[in-house]
Design an enzyme around this catalytic site. Structure first.
Site, PDB file in Angstrom:
ATOM      1  N   SER A  55      41.525  40.773  42.917  1.00  0.00           N
ATOM      2  CA  SER A  55      41.016  42.136  42.946  1.00  0.00           C
ATOM      3  C   SER A  55      42.203  43.121  42.940  1.00  0.00           C
ATOM      4  O   SER A  55      43.031  43.074  42.034  1.00  0.00           O
ATOM      5  CB  SER A  55      40.098  42.318  44.156  1.00  0.00           C
ATOM      6  OG  SER A  55      39.316  43.471  44.018  1.00  0.00           O
ATOM      7  N   ASP A 111      30.898  38.232  38.365  1.00  0.00           N
ATOM      8  CA  ASP A 111      31.959  39.058  38.948  1.00  0.00           C
ATOM      9  C   ASP A 111      31.791  40.537  38.633  1.00  0.00           C
ATOM     10  O   ASP A 111      31.321  40.915  37.552  1.00  0.00           O
ATOM     11  CB  ASP A 111      33.310  38.574  38.392  1.00  0.00           C
ATOM     12  CG  ASP A 111      34.475  38.835  39.323  1.00  0.00           C
ATOM     13  OD1 ASP A 111      34.610  39.963  39.828  1.00  0.00           O
ATOM     14  OD2 ASP A 111      35.248  37.894  39.543  1.00  0.00           O
ATOM     15  N   HIS A 113      32.322  38.150  42.647  1.00  0.00           N
ATOM     16  CA  HIS A 113      33.725  38.565  42.737  1.00  0.00           C
ATOM     17  C   HIS A 113      34.507  37.720  43.741  1.00  0.00           C
ATOM     18  O   HIS A 113      35.661  37.373  43.516  1.00  0.00           O
ATOM     19  CB  HIS A 113      33.765  40.043  43.135  1.00  0.00           C
ATOM     20  CG  HIS A 113      35.117  40.678  43.103  1.00  0.00           C
ATOM     21  ND1 HIS A 113      35.931  40.680  41.997  1.00  0.00           N
ATOM     22  CD2 HIS A 113      35.802  41.358  44.078  1.00  0.00           C
ATOM     23  CE1 HIS A 113      37.038  41.328  42.268  1.00  0.00           C
ATOM     24  NE2 HIS A 113      37.001  41.741  43.522  1.00  0.00           N
TER      25      HIS A 113
END
Length: 306
Positions: A112, A255, A282
């Site tokens: 991320s 995701d 995610h």
């Protein structure tokens, strides 16, 4: 280095490393200088913690695995000084950790927000990077916001309307907003609830956990709107400056980092590879840790060469 390491295992070594602005907490499993090339994992946020990677500590049966909390997060110092909240300083911290631990080359895994730092580091210090993994790939705020709003349209209309109102001038009560946002998170952020082992690890490892102050200052109020210092962030041009043959994009089937966008990144990074974790959103390290660990294990082994 062959002894098995269980998920959520205690560190073999932990330390507080001085960096610009304070000290960061670093934990290591495995002996640096033994086994294969080490791997460092860079958590998301900004303001998250290393805890989400603790499920894949099994990788330490082959190589040292390094987890750390960014400044102002988790067990690291928390000066909450906005002067520290610069991308370049976060990248400097990684290099300080490498030098302090005496590592020449390592695998750099970012998830991320951490994938932006992994990309920045790999572009700046290519000689010290054995490979780069950009997981749950965030490297452009404009693309991330656009994707979040596209995914939002897959949810029931009342949820969409509530989330829009929560970002408006007269938002509904906080509980209403949290409930609506939780439906988005369950679909695209993390599909599996925190396990008892995960909760026990968080309690055992300690620290102050997630820091909403830095999240709000650097990102903003929600997944759908960025008002912080990262609102114009775009590291896509850096893809041209890294070695694509040593780069893996890794996302979940569901995701927030939409596959269409990540495929664009792959095309901008010649010879790079794309991995998709089935069934995961995610939070691939929590949703499907065994599958994620298996892909990383094979990837690292293929890129351990000189």
């Amino acid at each position: 280095m062959s002894a098995s390491v269980a998920p959520f295992a205690a560190p073999d070594r932990e330390m507080m490393i001085p960096v610009q602005g304070g000290r960061v907490y670093v934990r290591i499993n495995g002996q640096i200088g033994e086994g294969r090339i080490p791997a460092i994992f860079i958590h998301g946020g900004p303001g998250g913690t290393h805890n989400g990677f603790a499920q894949v500590l099994g990788l330490a049966d082959e190589r040292p695995v390094i987890l750390y909390d960014q400044l102002d997060s988790g067990k690291s110092d928390r000066p909450n000084d906005p002067a520290n909240w610069r991308v370049g300083r976060f990248v400097d911290t990684l290099e300080t950790i490498r030098k302090t631990l005496g590592i020449e080359r390592w695998h750099v895994v970012g998830h991320s927000w951490g994938s932006a730092l992994a990309l920045e580091y790999s572009a700046r210090y290519p000689d010290h990077v054995a490979s780069t993994v950009l997981a749950g790939t965030y490297i452009s705020t404009k693309r991330w916001i656009a994707d979040a709003n596209k995914l939002l349209k897959r949810l029931p209309q009342p949820v969409q309307d509530t989330i829009a109102a929560c970002d408006g001038a007269s938002p509904p009560p906080p509980d209403t907003c949290r409930s609506a946002t939780a439906q988005f998170y369950h679909a695209f952020n993390g599909r599996e609830p925190a396990s008892s082992a995960e909760r026990a690890y968080a309690k055992r490892i300690g620290g102050q956990g997630f820091n909403p102050v830095i999240y709000n200052a650097m990102w903003g109020p929600s997944e759908f709107r960025s008002t912080g210092s990262l609102k114009n962030y775009d590291a896509v041009p850096l893809l041209q400056k890294i070695d694509g043959s040593k780069t893996l994009f890794l996302i979940g089937q569901y995701d927030e980092a939409r596959i269409d966008t990540v495929q664009d990144y792959v095309e901008s990074t010649p010879h790079s590879e794309l991995g998709v974790i089935p069934g995961a959103a995610h939070g691939i390290f929590n949703d499907r840790p065994a599958e994620t660990e298996a892909i990383l294990r094979a990837w690292f082994e293929r890129h351990d060469g000189p």
